[in-house]
Motif scaffolding. Structure first.
Motif: not given
Length: 183
Positions: A24-38
């Protein structure tokens, strides 16, 4: 599982296997970074210094997309990026050395090796493939030099393939050596 046999359905057809390996592959959860404006894409976007779109924030490892390298999902990369990101956050200003690392696997009596395989849609890479006597190799060549390798069945030469990528060996008449002698 029944009597040591694994059963599954593939394409609507029931099949039986002695062993099943699931990857199985992996995918980072970028929600926190995106919600922080990154800035994000498949991962948190960083520059060559491992800075995010907010220069005071550094990121490294499996969660980042590095210029020209993308996401590697390799612990060697995560480790070396983490060390450099930490040093830069502490005041150093050195770019991350985006050296590719190998992925190797010994399973079911076989040996597999991959290093710096380009994206499937890369148009500036030539593939040099050879297969003979249980050995397969595919060299990825850009501007006449080896930039990546996929190989199976040639464990004794794994370090040579690694050096060829790291040192950007030229694909000349003498390299890669033939897998077999001409009759």
């Amino acid at each position: 599982e029944a009597n040591g046999t694994f059963r599954t359905e593939i394409g609507g057809v029931a099949r039986a296997f002695d062993a099943v390996v699931e990857c199985t592959g992996t995918a980072p959860d970028t929600d926190l970074a995106r919600s922080g404006g990154l800035a994000t894409d498949a991962g948190v976007v960083v520059n060559e210094y491992l800075q995010t779109s907010c220069p005071e924030v550094y990121a490294a490892g499996d969660a980042v997309t590095f210029p020209g390298l993308g996401m590697t999902h390799l612990w060697h990369t995560a480790e070396t990026q983490g060390l450099q990101a930490g040093a830069n956050a502490a005041g150093e200003t050195a770019p991350y050395d985006a050296r590719p690392y190998r992925l190797k696997c010994e399973a079911f009596g076989g040996y597999l090796f991959s290093m710096n395989r380009p994206a499937p849609d890369a148009t500036d890479v030539e593939r040099v493939e050879q297969e003979q006597r249980g050995v397969y190799r595919c060299l990825y060549v850009r501007d006449g030099v080896v930039t990546g390798v996929v190989m199976s069945g040639d464990k004794d030469c794994a370090k040579t393939y690694e050096r060829a990528v790291w040192e950007r060996w030229s694909v000349a008449v003498s390299w890669p050596p033939p897998l077999w002698e001409a009759p």
